[in-house]
Design a protein around this motif. Structure first.
Motif, PDB file in Angstrom:
ATOM      1  N   ILE A  98       0.867  -1.179   0.000  1.00 14.45           N
ATOM      2  CA  ILE A  98       0.000   0.000   0.000  1.00 14.45           C
ATOM      3  C   ILE A  98       0.905   1.231   0.000  1.00 14.45           C
ATOM      4  N   PRO A  99       1.236   1.756  -1.167  1.00 13.50           N
ATOM      5  CA  PRO A  99       2.105   2.941  -1.218  1.00 13.50           C
ATOM      6  C   PRO A  99       1.521   4.090  -0.416  1.00 13.50           C
ATOM      7  N   GLY A 100       2.381   4.761   0.335  1.00  8.28           N
ATOM      8  CA  GLY A 100       1.956   5.914   1.104  1.00  8.28           C
ATOM      9  C   GLY A 100       1.430   5.599   2.492  1.00  8.28           C
ATOM     10  N   LEU A 156      -5.168  -6.579  12.329  1.00  7.30           N
ATOM     11  CA  LEU A 156      -6.206  -5.557  12.203  1.00  7.30           C
ATOM     12  C   LEU A 156      -6.914  -5.762  10.871  1.00  7.30           C
ATOM     13  N   LEU A 157      -8.232  -5.828  10.920  1.00  4.14           N
ATOM     14  CA  LEU A 157      -9.059  -5.979   9.724  1.00  4.14           C
ATOM     15  C   LEU A 157      -9.915  -4.728   9.626  1.00  4.14           C
ATOM     16  N   LEU A 158      -9.577  -3.841   8.694  1.00  3.88           N
ATOM     17  CA  LEU A 158     -10.272  -2.563   8.562  1.00  3.88           C
ATOM     18  C   LEU A 158     -11.331  -2.643   7.476  1.00  3.88           C
ATOM     19  N   LEU A 206      -8.880   3.750   0.920  1.00  5.84           N
ATOM     20  CA  LEU A 206     -10.125   3.071   1.264  1.00  5.84           C
ATOM     21  C   LEU A 206     -11.340   3.903   0.881  1.00  5.84           C
ATOM     22  N   ASP A 207     -12.321   3.251   0.261  1.00  7.73           N
ATOM     23  CA  ASP A 207     -13.630   3.862   0.063  1.00  7.73           C
ATOM     24  C   ASP A 207     -14.661   2.741   0.154  1.00  7.73           C
ATOM     25  N   PRO A 208     -15.924   3.064   0.439  1.00  7.98           N
ATOM     26  CA  PRO A 208     -16.899   2.007   0.736  1.00  7.98           C
ATOM     27  C   PRO A 208     -17.394   1.240  -0.476  1.00  7.98           C
ATOM     28  N   PHE A 209     -16.946   1.587  -1.686  1.00 11.00           N
ATOM     29  CA  PHE A 209     -17.515   0.942  -2.874  1.00 11.00           C
ATOM     30  C   PHE A 209     -16.499   0.194  -3.713  1.00 11.00           C
ATOM     31  N   ASP A 210     -15.202   0.511  -3.535  1.00  8.23           N
ATOM     32  CA  ASP A 210     -14.189  -0.160  -4.338  1.00  8.23           C
ATOM     33  C   ASP A 210     -13.263  -0.927  -3.416  1.00  8.23           C
ATOM     34  N   HIS A 211     -12.184  -0.290  -2.953  1.00 11.96           N
ATOM     35  CA  HIS A 211     -11.273  -0.920  -1.994  1.00 11.96           C
ATOM     36  C   HIS A 211     -11.792  -0.622  -0.589  1.00 11.96           C
ATOM     37  N   SER A 212     -12.689  -1.467  -0.102  1.00  9.43           N
ATOM     38  CA  SER A 212     -13.382  -1.178   1.153  1.00  9.43           C
ATOM     39  C   SER A 212     -12.686  -1.747   2.373  1.00  9.43           C
ATOM     40  N   GLY A 213     -11.658  -2.538   2.189  1.00  7.25           N
ATOM     41  CA  GLY A 213     -11.026  -3.164   3.339  1.00  7.25           C
ATOM     42  C   GLY A 213      -9.518  -3.222   3.216  1.00  7.25           C
ATOM     43  N   ALA A 214      -8.846  -3.299   4.362  1.00  3.27           N
ATOM     44  CA  ALA A 214      -7.396  -3.442   4.405  1.00  3.27           C
ATOM     45  C   ALA A 214      -7.045  -4.268   5.630  1.00  3.27           C
ATOM     46  N   PHE A 215      -5.864  -4.873   5.605  1.00  2.00           N
ATOM     47  CA  PHE A 215      -5.400  -5.613   6.774  1.00  2.00           C
ATOM     48  C   PHE A 215      -4.010  -5.113   7.152  1.00  2.00           C
ATOM     49  N   GLY A 262      -1.886  -4.804   3.456  1.00  2.00           N
ATOM     50  CA  GLY A 262      -2.406  -4.869   2.097  1.00  2.00           C
ATOM     51  C   GLY A 262      -3.886  -4.551   2.075  1.00  2.00           C
ATOM     52  N   LEU A 263      -4.410  -4.321   0.889  1.00  2.00           N
ATOM     53  CA  LEU A 263      -5.856  -4.175   0.712  1.00  2.00           C
ATOM     54  C   LEU A 263      -6.474  -5.561   0.658  1.00  2.00           C
ATOM     55  N   MET A 264      -7.701  -5.664   1.134  1.00  2.00           N
ATOM     56  CA  MET A 264      -8.351  -6.967   1.225  1.00  2.00           C
ATOM     57  C   MET A 264      -8.476  -7.667  -0.131  1.00  2.00           C
ATOM     58  N   ASP A 265      -8.680  -6.876  -1.180  1.00  2.00           N
ATOM     59  CA  ASP A 265      -8.866  -7.501  -2.487  1.00  2.00           C
ATOM     60  C   ASP A 265      -7.569  -7.613  -3.271  1.00  2.00           C
ATOM     61  N   ASP A 266      -6.427  -7.383  -2.616  1.00  2.00           N
ATOM     62  CA  ASP A 266      -5.125  -7.532  -3.257  1.00  2.00           C
ATOM     63  C   ASP A 266      -4.596  -8.921  -2.936  1.00  2.00           C
ATOM     64  N   HIS A 267      -4.789  -9.849  -3.854  1.00  2.00           N
ATOM     65  CA  HIS A 267      -4.414 -11.246  -3.600  1.00  2.00           C
ATOM     66  C   HIS A 267      -2.906 -11.416  -3.476  1.00  2.00           C
ATOM     67  N   GLU A 268      -2.144 -10.569  -4.137  1.00  2.00           N
ATOM     68  CA  GLU A 268      -0.696 -10.659  -3.997  1.00  2.00           C
ATOM     69  C   GLU A 268      -0.275 -10.337  -2.568  1.00  2.00           C
ATOM     70  N   ALA A 269      -0.921  -9.339  -1.964  1.00  2.00           N
ATOM     71  CA  ALA A 269      -0.588  -8.959  -0.584  1.00  2.00           C
ATOM     72  C   ALA A 269      -0.986 -10.053   0.403  1.00  2.00           C
ATOM     73  N   THR A 270      -2.204 -10.572   0.271  1.00  2.00           N
ATOM     74  CA  THR A 270      -2.642 -11.617   1.197  1.00  2.00           C
ATOM     75  C   THR A 270      -1.843 -12.891   1.010  1.00  2.00           C
ATOM     76  N   ASP A 271      -1.538 -13.254  -0.242  1.00  2.00           N
ATOM     77  CA  ASP A 271      -0.743 -14.467  -0.494  1.00  2.00           C
ATOM     78  C   ASP A 271       0.660 -14.337   0.085  1.00  2.00           C
ATOM     79  N   SER A 272       1.236 -13.130  -0.023  1.00  2.00           N
ATOM     80  CA  SER A 272       2.573 -12.896   0.525  1.00  2.00           C
ATOM     81  C   SER A 272       2.566 -13.056   2.042  1.00  2.00           C
ATOM     82  N   TYR A 273       1.526 -12.570   2.696  1.00  2.00           N
ATOM     83  CA  TYR A 273       1.406 -12.681   4.153  1.00  2.00           C
ATOM     84  C   TYR A 273       1.272 -14.143   4.576  1.00  2.00           C
TER      85      TYR A 273
END
Length: 658
Positions: A441-443, A482-484, A617-626, A639-650
Motif C-alpha cells: 500500500i504505497p503511502g 487488524l481488519l479494517l 479506502l472507500d466504501p464501494f471499491d477498496h473497502s477493506g485493508a489488513f 495490504g488491501l483486502m482484495d489484493d491477492h498478492e498482498a494476502t498471499d505474501s502474508y
C-alpha cells in the motif's frame, strides 16, 4: 547452589533493565529460563535516567506503565548554557505517541518496577543471585545448545524455616560451582560482557581518554531548579550536565581526564577507577559554575567514554543485548532504551522458537533488525562528541551563534524530538519476508515501522461501547491482525444512512447495495481463517495465537452507533444484529470464540489517518485493508483486502515461519 536447575531453555546473564525486560517477556510466554546476576540486589543508585517514548510504550505492553509514570517526571526540554548564559532553550516537540515526552526515572526505580513485575508474573524461582559466570560453552548447531559454569558469591542468601535471611561470611566462604545447560544464552551483562567475549565477537570502536563522573549531590548554586529540563553547561573548556532530581538533590555528570584510551584496558573487568570525592567534584564544578558549593555527595561512580558496537549480536546459540552489544556517549538519553528495545525484540522470538514451533532461523532476524539500530545510535551520538565536551574555538563559537538558529527551526526541532523518542525506528524487510514483508500500500504505514496508536470504541453486545486506545489492546504476548472495513456514511450509500446498512451487512440484498463492503468483510473472514489455521488463536494457542481485531471506520470522526436493543427494532437493534451476524459468520468459518474476535469502531478516524489509509479506502471499491502487527508492536505485513498478492505474501510468510 542446590537451588540452581541443571537445565533452562534460555539462560540470561545480567539482571539490569535489559535482562529484566527479557525475563518478563519470557515469563509471560511461559518459557523455561534462568536469570543470573553477580549482584545480590537491584541497584540502589540512579545511574541511567531517561526513558524515551518507545520504551514507555514497552512498559505499557509489560503492564508497568502506570507505576513508571507515577514515579517519574516528564522531561520537556533541555537548556544549553555557554559561559553562564543560555544559548539554547529547547522545548521538545511532542512525538507520535500517547507518551509524548521522555520520562526521568531513576534506574533504581526502573529496576525495582521491572523486578516487581517479574515476581508478579511468577518469576521468583527463575532469578538466581549473587552468582558469577565462570565459563561458557556455545554449541554451533541449534541442538548443541549452551552450557554455563557458575559459582556462588559471598553473601548468597540462605533462608531458614522462620524465613529469616542469613549470609555466609566472606572469610568462611568456599565458592561451590555448578554447570547449567540450555538451548540459548543471552548476555545482558554490560560493556565488559563475559558472554560477548566467550563468543569471540569483536567490539570495534574507540575510547576517549576521559571518563564520566556521575554523582548525586546536594549543592548550592544558581542553576535554575526546573525539574522538567536537563541542563548542559559549558565554560573554560569543561562541560557539566545536570538535572534536579528533587528540591535539593541534583544529578551531575562531568568529565575526568585520564589519558587512557585503550579499550582493552578500560573494558577489562579488573580495570577500576576511584569514585569521585566531594573535593574533586567541587573543583570540577567550580570551573564551570564559579561560586558553587557541594554540601554532600550522596552517590558517585565513574565509567569510561566509549563508542562501540559489536560486530554481531548473535553467535550460534548466543545473543548479546544492551551495553554488551553497544555503548556510546549519553547524547539524547538513548543508552538504556536501546537495551530495553533489544530485549523486547528478542523475547517473543525466543518464545516462538522454544515453545511455539517456529523455525530457529527466526532468531537470525534479531541481529538483522537490532544491529543496524545499535550502529546508527553509536554513530550519531559519537560524531563530534570529543569536541563538544571540550567546547573550544569554533565549537564554542558555534554553540553560541549557530545552535540557537538551528533549534529555532520547527522542522529541526520536530525531527530531533521524534528521533530521540525512538518511535521512528524502522526495521528493514526480512530476507525471506517472514517478519517484515514488502510494501503493498504505497503511502501507508509500511512493514517494519512501529504500529501507531489510535482511539477506538470497543463494541460489545452486553456492555455497549468502551473507549480504549489501540496500543492497550495490543498489550498482549500475541501478534495481532487488524481488519479494517470502510463503511458508508449518510449520502454515500443507497440506503438511508449507514445504520440501516449495518443490519444486513452479510446478506445478499446488501451485497447488491454496497458490494465493496460486503467483499471486504468476506475477505476478512477468509484471511482470518487462513491465519488462524497457521498460528492458532490465543484461547487455543497461547504461545503462537493471533488476535483478530475487526475495525469499522467511516474514514473520519463519527459517532459510534448504540448497541442497545430497541423495542421498535430501529438503529440500535440493527447494530446488535450486525454484531451477532459477524460473530456467527467468523465462528462458522474459523471456529472462533467471542474473546478471540474483538470488534471496534474508529471513533475519531485515527486508524485511517495514522495508518495513512485515507486515500486508499472507500466504501464501494477498496473497502477493506489488513495490517499484521508483531508482538513487539511493529507492522509485519499489510495490504488491501482484495489484493491477492498482498494476502498471499502474508500467508506465505506464515508458512515459512511455522
Amino acid at each position: 547452589m542446590d537451588g540452581l536447575p541443571a537445565w533452562a531453555d534460555v539462560i540470561i546473564v545480567g539482571a539490569g533493565p535489559t535482562g529484566l525486560v527479557l525475563a518478563c517477556e519470557l515469563q509471560r510466554r511461559n518459557v523455561d529460563y534462568l536469570l543470573l546476576d553477580r549482584e545480590e540486589y537491584c541497584v540502589t543508585s540512579s545511574r541511567a535516567l531517561g526513558v524515551q517514548a518507545r520504551s514507555i510504550e514497552i512498559f505499557e505492553d509489560l503492564g508497568v506503565v502506570e507505576e513508571a509514570l507515577a514515579n517519574g517526571v516528564q522531561m520537556h526540554g533541555e537548556r544549553l548554557f555557554v559561559d553562564g548564559a543560555v544559548a539554547v532553550d529547547w522545548d521538545f516537540d511532542k512525538c507520535d505517541s500517547p507518551y509524548a515526552y521522555p520520562l526521568i526515572l531513576e534506574q533504581s526505580e526502573t529496576e525495582r518496577i521491572l523486578f516487581t513485575r517479574l515476581l508478579e508474573l511468577g518469576g521468583k524461582d527463575c532469578i538466581k543471585r549473587p552468582v558469577e559466570v565462570k565459563k561458557i560453552h556455545i554449541g554451533r548447531l541449534p541442538d548443541e545448545g549452551v552450557s554455563v559454569m557458575v559459582e556462588a558469591l559471598p553473601g548468597t542468601k540462605e533462608v531458614d524455616d522462620d524465613q529469616v535471611e542469613t549470609h555466609v561470611p566472606p572469610e568462611e566462604f568456599v565458592p561451590p560451582s555448578k554447570t547449567i545447560r540450555g538451548r540459548y544464552i543471552v548476555g545482558c551483562d554490560g560493556a565488559r560482557s563475559i558472554v560477548r567475549k566467550a563468543c569471540g565477537i569483536p567490539f570495534p570502536g574507540s575510547t576517549l581518554p576521559n571518563e564520566f563522573i556521575v554523582a548525586d549531590v546536594r549543592i548550592k548554586w544558581g542553576v535554575p531548579n526546573e525539574v522538567n529540563k536537563f541542563n548542559l553547561m559549558s565554560a573554560n573548556g569543561r562541560m557539566i550536565c545536570c538535572l534536579p532530581l528533587t528540591k535539593n538533590r541534583w544529578r551531575l555528570i562531568t568529565i575526568r581526564r585520564t589519558g587512557v584510551s585503550d579499550g582493552e584496558i578500560v573494558l577489562d573487568p579488573s580495570y577500576y577507577t576511584k569514585a569521585p570525592t566531594r573535593e574533586e567534584l567541587q573543583t570540577l564544578v567550580q570551573k564551570v559554575v564559579p561560586g558553587s558549593l557541594i554540601d554532600e555527595v550522596l552517590w558517585g561512580s565513574c565509567y569510561s567514554i566509549n563508542s562501540r558496537c559489536a560486530a554481531a549480536f548473535k553467535h550460534h546459540n548466543a545473543f548479546i543485548a544492551g551495553d554488551a552489544a553497544h555503548i556510546h556517549p549519553p547524547l539524547g538519553h538513548q543508552g538504556m532504551n536501546v537495551g530495553i528495545q533489544d530485549a523486547h525484540n528478542l523475547g517473543w522470538k525466543l518464545a516462538l522458537v522454544v515453545n511455539g514451533g517456529a523455525m530457529s532461523s527466526l532468531l537470525d532476524t534479531y541481529d538483522q533488525e537490532r544491529r543496524p539500530v545499535g550502529e546508527s545510535i553509536v554513530y550519531y551520538t559519537s560524531v563530534g562528541y570529543k569536541e563538544l565536551i571540550e567546547a573550544k574555538g569554533w565549537v564554542k563559537w558555534s554553540m553560541k551563534n549557530v545552535l540557537p538558529m538551528v533549534f529555532s527551526i520547527n522542522a529541526v526541532n520536530r525531527a530531533l524530538s521524534h528521533s530521540m523518542s525512538m518511535t521512528s525506528i524502522r526495521y528493514p524487510p526480512s530476507l525471506d519476508e517472514t517478519l517484515v514483508g514488502r510494501s503493498h500500500i504505497p503511502g501507508a504505514i509500511q512493514p517494519g515501522q512501529r504500529a501507531p496508536d489510535a482511539y477506538l470504541g470497543m463494541i460489545n453486545e452486553k456492555r455497549g461501547t468502551e473507549f480504549v486506545r489501540l496500543h492497550q489492546l495490543l498489550a498482549t504476548p500475541h501478534s495481532s491482525l487488524l481488519l479494517l472495513v470502510r463503511v458508508p456514511m449518510t449520502g454515500e450509500s443507497e440506503q438511508k444512512g449507514f445504520i440501516g446498512w449495518l443490519g444486513e451487512m452479510l446478506g445478499a440484498h446488501q451485497a447488491r447495495k454496497d458490494p465493496g463492503v460486503a467483499r471486504a468483510l468476506e475477505s476478512a473472514v477468509h484471511l482470518s481463517a487462513d491465519v488462524s489455521r497457521r498460528t492458532g488463536v490465543p484461547s487455543r494457542s497461547p504461545h503462537t495465537g493471533t488476535r483478530l481485531l475487526l475495525i469499522f471506520t467511516a474514514g473520519k470522526a463519527s459517532i459510534v452507533p448504540s448497541v442497545t436493543r430497541r423495542k421498535d427494532g430501529m438503529e440500535g437493534g440493527s447494530l446488535l444484529h450486525m454484531l451477532q451476524n459477524v460473530h456467527q459468520h467468523f465462528a462458522r468459518s474459523i471456529g472462533l470464540s467471542r474473546e478471540d474476535l474483538l470488534i471496534a469502531w474508529d471513533v475519531d478516524g485515527e486508524v485511517v489517518k495514522n495508518y495513512k489509509l485515507a486515500t486508499q479506502l472507500d466504501p464501494f471499491d477498496h473497502s477493506g485493508a489488513f495490517v499484521s502487527i508483531r508482538p513487539d508492536g511493529y507492522v509485519s505485513h499489510h495490504g488491501l483486502m482484495d489484493d491477492h498478492e498482498a494476502t498471499d505474501s502474508y500467508i506465505a510468510a506464515l508458512d515459512k515461519l511455522f
